[in-house]
Design an enzyme around this catalytic site. Structure first.
Site, PDB file in Angstrom:
ATOM      1  NE  ARG A 234      39.922  49.314  86.193  1.00  0.00           N
ATOM      2  CZ  ARG A 234      39.860  50.506  86.760  1.00  0.00           C
ATOM      3  NH1 ARG A 234      40.968  51.214  86.904  1.00  0.00           N
ATOM      4  NH2 ARG A 234      38.705  51.003  87.158  1.00  0.00           N
ATOM      5  CD  GLU A 263      43.857  46.242  91.083  1.00  0.00           C
ATOM      6  OE1 GLU A 263      43.050  47.069  91.527  1.00  0.00           O
ATOM      7  OE2 GLU A 263      44.843  46.569  90.382  1.00  0.00           O
ATOM      8  CG  HIS A 295      43.887  50.621  91.945  1.00  0.00           C
ATOM      9  ND1 HIS A 295      43.265  49.645  91.206  1.00  0.00           N
ATOM     10  CD2 HIS A 295      43.398  51.807  91.473  1.00  0.00           C
ATOM     11  CE1 HIS A 295      42.446  50.193  90.333  1.00  0.00           C
ATOM     12  NE2 HIS A 295      42.508  51.512  90.472  1.00  0.00           N
TER      13      HIS A 295
END
Length: 336
Positions: A234, A263, A295
């Site tokens: 993360r 993000e 991602h």
């Protein structure tokens, strides 16, 4: 079960439809779950959310008022939902933990190879008919010491792949795996020592209060000037500004990441006509020694099919009055 799918993407809806086979009543919304969009769940028993959705306490309070009882996450990570408050409000919550650790592990290695061998810079140069090699020198992975922080399902597969490259593998995890030690010669150590010894460090840990900003200035100070840092965990597992500063000052060799702590509202969307005002993001997109992907590590056909099937299975279990095997709050657990 009547279910609202938040943050629905065009690429995933066919997989959800195929897995569902009209068992449940799905409504798809491209909107993220936020305090403003929670009202959309009025009249739905269940919702499905993604990693960018906000299931914080205030949002959960609203969902409770709107009659939502079940929340199924289309992700393994669940740092975006306040489980303590979800438990207090008697929500039933489950995630999708085993969709495809191979997808994420393979993407971690992709990032490492692309960063090390300067693939994106090489593409920029060759597109401009510049075929020189002066800025494209990398290093052999063979015989290099590589650190894996977190040896869960994803980290274990990363270690297996690295073993195939002939790397010496060090790892940090509170739960040591004997099979990794014996089969792939993984050596467990403490974090400071891993940072000192490794030419490459790969992050594959969940985001918790203990891992928040795990890699900051104090840990970066321990690394070699050529160390490559790879993040498929993360964004907030690293202190982004510290990492950027160390790359810019050439105090580490580079940073490759599939995640970013800011993000939300950016990744998974086309922002080409509405670029965010974010200097850190701009640096990550333009620096030759930083590689950012949006991602996408989970985005394989196999993983999407597994996520969709798990989402349907979670809903079906609740509908039948049973507890999904991957529940984050057990069905029979009451607030003490």
């Amino acid at each position: 079960m009547k279910t609202l799918i938040y943050s629905a993407k065009d690429f995933e809806t066919p997989f959800l439809e195929e897995a569902n086979k009209d068992v449940h009543s799905f409504k798809y919304s491209s909107d993220r779950l936020t305090t403003k969009t929670a009202m959309m769940a009025l009249g739905f028993e269940a919702i499905s959310i993604f990693s960018a959705d906000d299931a914080s306490g205030i949002v959960l309070e609203k969902l409770k008022d709107f009659g939502v009882k079940y929340i199924t996450l289309r992700s393994a990570g669940h740092d975006n939902i306040n489980l303590k408050i979800a438990k207090r409000l008697n929500f039933k919550v489950a995630n999708s933990p085993d969709y495809s650790p191979y997808a994420v592990a393979e993407h971690a290695i992709t990032l490492l190879l692309a960063l090390n061998r300067k693939v994106t810079l090489a593409r920029k140069q060759t597109q401009n008919y510049n075929f020189t090699l002066d800025k494209l020198i990398g290093f052999d992975l063979h015989n290099k010491t590589v650190g894996v922080i977190g040896t869960g399902k994803i980290g274990s597969i990363i270690a297996q792949i690295l073993n195939g490259f002939g790397c010496c593998i060090m790892a940090v995890d509170p739960f040591e795996k004997e099979d990794l030690k014996t089969r792939f010669q993984v050596s467990y150590t403490h974090l400071d020592n891993l940072c000192k010894e490794c030419s490459v460090i790969i992050l594959s840990i969940p985001l918790t209060s203990d891992t928040h900003h795990l890699i900051d200035k104090s840990k970066l100070d321990l690394m070699h000037k050529e160390t490559l840092l790879v993040n498929v965990a993360r964004g907030a597992v690293v202190h982004t500004k510290d990492v950027l500063a160390y790359v810019e000052k050439k105090r580490i060799g580079g940073y490759a990441t599939d995640v970013y702590d800011k993000e939300s509202g950016v990744f998974f969307y086309d922002r080409s006509q509405n670029k965010p005002h974010d200097t850190d993001l701009e640096k990550m997109l333009t620096h030759d020694h930083i590689l950012l992907t949006p991602h996408q590590a989970f985005a394989t056909k196999e993983a999407l099919a597994n996520i969709a099937q798990t989402t349907v299975d979670n809903l079906s279990s609740w509908q039948e009055g049973s507890n999904p095997k991957n529940s984050l709050i057990p069905l029979d657990e009451k607030e003490s």
